[in-house]
Design a protein around this motif. Structure first.
Motif, PDB file in Angstrom:
ATOM      1  N   PHE A  15       0.818  -1.320   0.056  1.00  0.00           N
ATOM      2  CA  PHE A  15      -0.110   0.002   0.070  1.00  0.00           C
ATOM      3  C   PHE A  15       0.925   1.331  -0.118  1.00  0.00           C
ATOM      4  CE2 PHE A  15       0.178  -2.233   3.926  1.00  0.00           C
ATOM      5  CZ  PHE A  15       0.821  -1.173   4.942  1.00  0.00           C
ATOM      6  N   LEU A  16       0.269   2.307  -0.572  1.00  0.00           N
ATOM      7  CA  LEU A  16       1.164   3.294  -0.904  1.00  0.00           C
ATOM      8  C   LEU A  16       0.295   4.585  -0.895  1.00  0.00           C
ATOM      9  CD1 LEU A  16       4.219   4.626  -2.206  1.00  0.00           C
ATOM     10  CD2 LEU A  16       3.179   3.939  -4.412  1.00  0.00           C
ATOM     11  N   MET A  17       1.006   5.688  -0.257  1.00  0.00           N
ATOM     12  CA  MET A  17       0.481   7.305  -0.392  1.00  0.00           C
ATOM     13  C   MET A  17       1.241   7.905  -0.901  1.00  0.00           C
ATOM     14  SD  MET A  17      -1.015   9.607   2.618  1.00  0.00           S
ATOM     15  CE  MET A  17      -0.072   8.919   3.861  1.00  0.00           C
ATOM     16  N   PHE A  18       1.147   8.712  -1.944  1.00  0.00           N
ATOM     17  CA  PHE A  18       1.996   9.599  -2.585  1.00  0.00           C
ATOM     18  C   PHE A  18       1.725  10.756  -3.296  1.00  0.00           C
ATOM     19  CE2 PHE A  18       0.901   6.574  -5.879  1.00  0.00           C
ATOM     20  CZ  PHE A  18       0.709   7.318  -7.229  1.00  0.00           C
ATOM     21  N   GLN A  19       2.467  11.814  -3.518  1.00  0.00           N
ATOM     22  CA  GLN A  19       2.151  12.895  -4.397  1.00  0.00           C
ATOM     23  C   GLN A  19       3.446  13.463  -4.722  1.00  0.00           C
ATOM     24  OE1 GLN A  19       1.774  17.169  -2.837  1.00  0.00           O
ATOM     25  NE2 GLN A  19      -0.433  16.733  -3.319  1.00  0.00           N
ATOM     26  N   HIS A  20       3.613  13.489  -5.930  1.00  0.00           N
ATOM     27  CA  HIS A  20       4.970  13.811  -6.559  1.00  0.00           C
ATOM     28  C   HIS A  20       4.626  15.034  -7.234  1.00  0.00           C
ATOM     29  CE1 HIS A  20       5.787   9.185  -7.279  1.00  0.00           C
ATOM     30  NE2 HIS A  20       5.881   9.800  -5.844  1.00  0.00           N
ATOM     31  N   GLY A  21       4.413  16.358  -6.509  1.00  0.00           N
ATOM     32  CA  GLY A  21       4.302  17.537  -6.965  1.00  0.00           C
ATOM     33  C   GLY A  21       5.659  18.471  -6.788  1.00  0.00           C
ATOM     34  N   SER A  22       5.195  19.742  -7.027  1.00  0.00           N
ATOM     35  CA  SER A  22       6.270  20.678  -6.952  1.00  0.00           C
ATOM     36  C   SER A  22       5.709  21.667  -5.806  1.00  0.00           C
ATOM     37  CB  SER A  22       6.330  21.364  -8.274  1.00  0.00           C
ATOM     38  OG  SER A  22       5.192  22.067  -8.522  1.00  0.00           O
ATOM     39  N   HIS A  23       4.959  21.574  -5.133  1.00  0.00           N
ATOM     40  CA  HIS A  23       4.559  22.489  -4.251  1.00  0.00           C
ATOM     41  C   HIS A  23       5.070  21.932  -2.826  1.00  0.00           C
ATOM     42  CE1 HIS A  23       1.740  24.663  -6.267  1.00  0.00           C
ATOM     43  NE2 HIS A  23       1.241  23.630  -6.651  1.00  0.00           N
ATOM     44  N   TRP A  24       5.774  22.717  -2.123  1.00  0.00           N
ATOM     45  CA  TRP A  24       6.314  22.278  -0.852  1.00  0.00           C
ATOM     46  C   TRP A  24       5.177  22.287   0.059  1.00  0.00           C
ATOM     47  CZ3 TRP A  24      11.090  20.685   0.360  1.00  0.00           C
ATOM     48  CH2 TRP A  24      12.101  20.774  -0.510  1.00  0.00           C
ATOM     49  N   LYS A  25       5.179  21.353   0.977  1.00  0.00           N
ATOM     50  CA  LYS A  25       4.095  21.110   1.909  1.00  0.00           C
ATOM     51  C   LYS A  25       4.594  20.444   3.169  1.00  0.00           C
ATOM     52  CE  LYS A  25       3.173  17.237  -1.187  1.00  0.00           C
ATOM     53  NZ  LYS A  25       3.749  18.404  -2.184  1.00  0.00           N
ATOM     54  N   HIS A  26       3.659  20.947   4.203  1.00  0.00           N
ATOM     55  CA  HIS A  26       3.900  20.509   5.849  1.00  0.00           C
ATOM     56  C   HIS A  26       2.566  20.166   6.703  1.00  0.00           C
ATOM     57  CE1 HIS A  26       3.622  24.890   5.937  1.00  0.00           C
ATOM     58  NE2 HIS A  26       3.357  24.662   7.375  1.00  0.00           N
ATOM     59  N   GLY A  27       3.038  19.763   7.522  1.00  0.00           N
ATOM     60  CA  GLY A  27       1.837  19.528   8.680  1.00  0.00           C
ATOM     61  C   GLY A  27       1.405  18.378   8.764  1.00  0.00           C
ATOM     62  N   LEU A  28       1.435  17.290   7.989  1.00  0.00           N
ATOM     63  CA  LEU A  28       0.999  15.894   7.833  1.00  0.00           C
ATOM     64  C   LEU A  28       1.808  14.933   9.090  1.00  0.00           C
ATOM     65  CD1 LEU A  28      -0.455  13.577   6.510  1.00  0.00           C
ATOM     66  CD2 LEU A  28       1.486  13.165   5.111  1.00  0.00           C
ATOM     67  N   VAL A  29       0.926  14.197   9.510  1.00  0.00           N
ATOM     68  CA  VAL A  29       1.468  13.548  10.846  1.00  0.00           C
ATOM     69  C   VAL A  29       0.911  12.019  10.414  1.00  0.00           C
ATOM     70  CG1 VAL A  29       1.617  12.840  13.420  1.00  0.00           C
ATOM     71  CG2 VAL A  29       1.331  15.441  12.404  1.00  0.00           C
ATOM     72  N   ILE A  30       1.789  11.206  10.675  1.00  0.00           N
ATOM     73  CA  ILE A  30       1.681   9.783  10.265  1.00  0.00           C
ATOM     74  C   ILE A  30       1.794   8.858  11.488  1.00  0.00           C
ATOM     75  CG2 ILE A  30       2.152   7.785   8.705  1.00  0.00           C
ATOM     76  CD1 ILE A  30       3.225   9.487   6.579  1.00  0.00           C
ATOM     77  N   ARG A  31       0.543   8.085  11.931  1.00  0.00           N
ATOM     78  CA  ARG A  31       0.837   7.102  12.984  1.00  0.00           C
ATOM     79  C   ARG A  31       1.231   5.602  12.369  1.00  0.00           C
ATOM     80  NH1 ARG A  31      -3.497   6.606  17.926  1.00  0.00           N
ATOM     81  NH2 ARG A  31      -2.626   4.823  18.560  1.00  0.00           N
ATOM     82  N   GLY A  32       0.595   5.272  11.386  1.00  0.00           N
ATOM     83  CA  GLY A  32       0.929   4.077  10.574  1.00  0.00           C
ATOM     84  C   GLY A  32      -0.246   3.594   9.866  1.00  0.00           C
ATOM     85  N   ALA A  33      -0.586   2.539   9.710  1.00  0.00           N
ATOM     86  CA  ALA A  33      -1.516   1.976   8.833  1.00  0.00           C
ATOM     87  C   ALA A  33      -2.299   0.665   9.358  1.00  0.00           C
ATOM     88  CB  ALA A  33      -1.129   1.480   7.585  1.00  0.00           C
ATOM     89  N   VAL A  34      -3.554   0.199   9.126  1.00  0.00           N
ATOM     90  CA  VAL A  34      -4.252  -0.817   9.745  1.00  0.00           C
ATOM     91  C   VAL A  34      -4.509  -1.686   8.584  1.00  0.00           C
ATOM     92  CG1 VAL A  34      -4.890   0.039  11.695  1.00  0.00           C
ATOM     93  CG2 VAL A  34      -6.301   0.409   9.798  1.00  0.00           C
ATOM     94  N   ILE A  35      -4.408  -2.954   8.598  1.00  0.00           N
ATOM     95  CA  ILE A  35      -4.895  -4.069   7.591  1.00  0.00           C
ATOM     96  C   ILE A  35      -5.895  -5.085   8.522  1.00  0.00           C
ATOM     97  CG2 ILE A  35      -4.385  -5.727   6.144  1.00  0.00           C
ATOM     98  CD1 ILE A  35      -1.626  -3.594   7.187  1.00  0.00           C
ATOM     99  N   ARG A  36      -7.278  -4.754   8.297  1.00  0.00           N
ATOM    100  CA  ARG A  36      -8.188  -5.471   9.232  1.00  0.00           C
ATOM    101  C   ARG A  36      -9.383  -5.786   8.387  1.00  0.00           C
ATOM    102  NH1 ARG A  36      -9.549   0.642  11.171  1.00  0.00           N
ATOM    103  NH2 ARG A  36     -10.887   1.194   9.572  1.00  0.00           N
TER     104      ARG A  36
END
Length: 166
Positions: free
Chosen positions: A140-161
Motif C-alpha cells: 500500500f502506498l500514499m504519494f504525491q509527486h508535486g512541485s509544491h512544498w508542503k508540511h503539517g502531515l502526521v503519520i501514525r501508521g496503517a491498519v490491515i483489518r
C-alpha cells in the motif's frame, strides 16, 4: 513496530506503525521529525512521523499476506492527522493498493480537509478478498509527486483489518 491481534470475530488484524513504513527522506530531520505518540491510549513504544517540509511525498508499506485470515475481505487504511499549521496541500494525494495476483486499486484524496485537522483520521486505501492459498505481499502506498512544498502531515501508521460490514 508492527502489532497483531485477533478481532472479536476470530480474524487477524494488523497495525503497521510509522517506523515500519517506507517514508522517503524520513531519516532527514529537515524533512521529518520522529516524536513519541502522546495520547491517553498510546502504547509506550509508538512514535509518529511528523512532516516538516517536502515537495515529494511517498509513504509505502507491505504485509506478508500469509498472516491474514483466508476468505475474508480486508481493508487497508493509513492513520493520519493534519496539524492546524499544515500548508501546501493544493493537490490530492494518491492512495494505491497492490494485492494478490497483481490486482491494483488507486484513488485520490484531498488532505486539505478540515475534518482531518488535529485528530487521528483514517484514509481508506482499498479492500481485497483473501483466498485459502494466500501468498505474496499486500503493498500500500500514499504519494504525491508535486512541485509544491508542503508540511503539517502526521503519520501514525496503517491498519490491515477485516472490512467493516464485510
Amino acid at each position: 513496530m508492527q502489532e497483531y491481534w485477533v478481532d472479536e470475530s476470530g480474524f487477524n488484524y494488523f497495525a503497521v506503525y510509522a517506523r515500519n513504513l517506507g517514508i522517503i527522506w524520513s531519516s532527514e530531520q529537515r524533512y521529518w521529525h520522529w516524536l513519541p505518540l502522546n495520547d491517553s491510549s498510546s502504547e509506550a513504544d509508538i512514535v509518529i512521523a511528523s512532516l516538516q517540509n517536502v515537495c515529494w511525498l511517498e509513504v509505502e508499506g507491505k504485509l506478508d499476506a500469509s498472516h491474514l485470515s483466508p476468505g475474508v475481505t480486508y481493508e487497508v487504511a493509513f492513520l493520519v492527522m493534519m496539524r492546524d499549521s499544515s500548508n501546501g496541500w493544493y493537490e490530492p494525494v494518491t492512495l494505491s493498493l497492490m494485492y494478490l495476483g497483481g490486482d491494483k486499486q488507486e484513488h485520490k484524496v484531498s488532505l486539505n480537509d478540515n475534518n482531518l485537522k488535529n485528530k487521528w483520521s483514517e484514509l481508506l486505501v482499498g479492500t481485497f478478498l483473501t483466498s485459502k492459498d494466500i501468498q505474496g505481499d499486500i503493498e500500500f502506498l500514499m504519494f504525491q509527486h508535486g512541485s509544491h512544498w508542503k508540511h503539517g502531515l502526521v503519520i501514525r501508521g496503517a491498519v490491515i483489518r477485516p472490512a467493516k460490514g464485510g
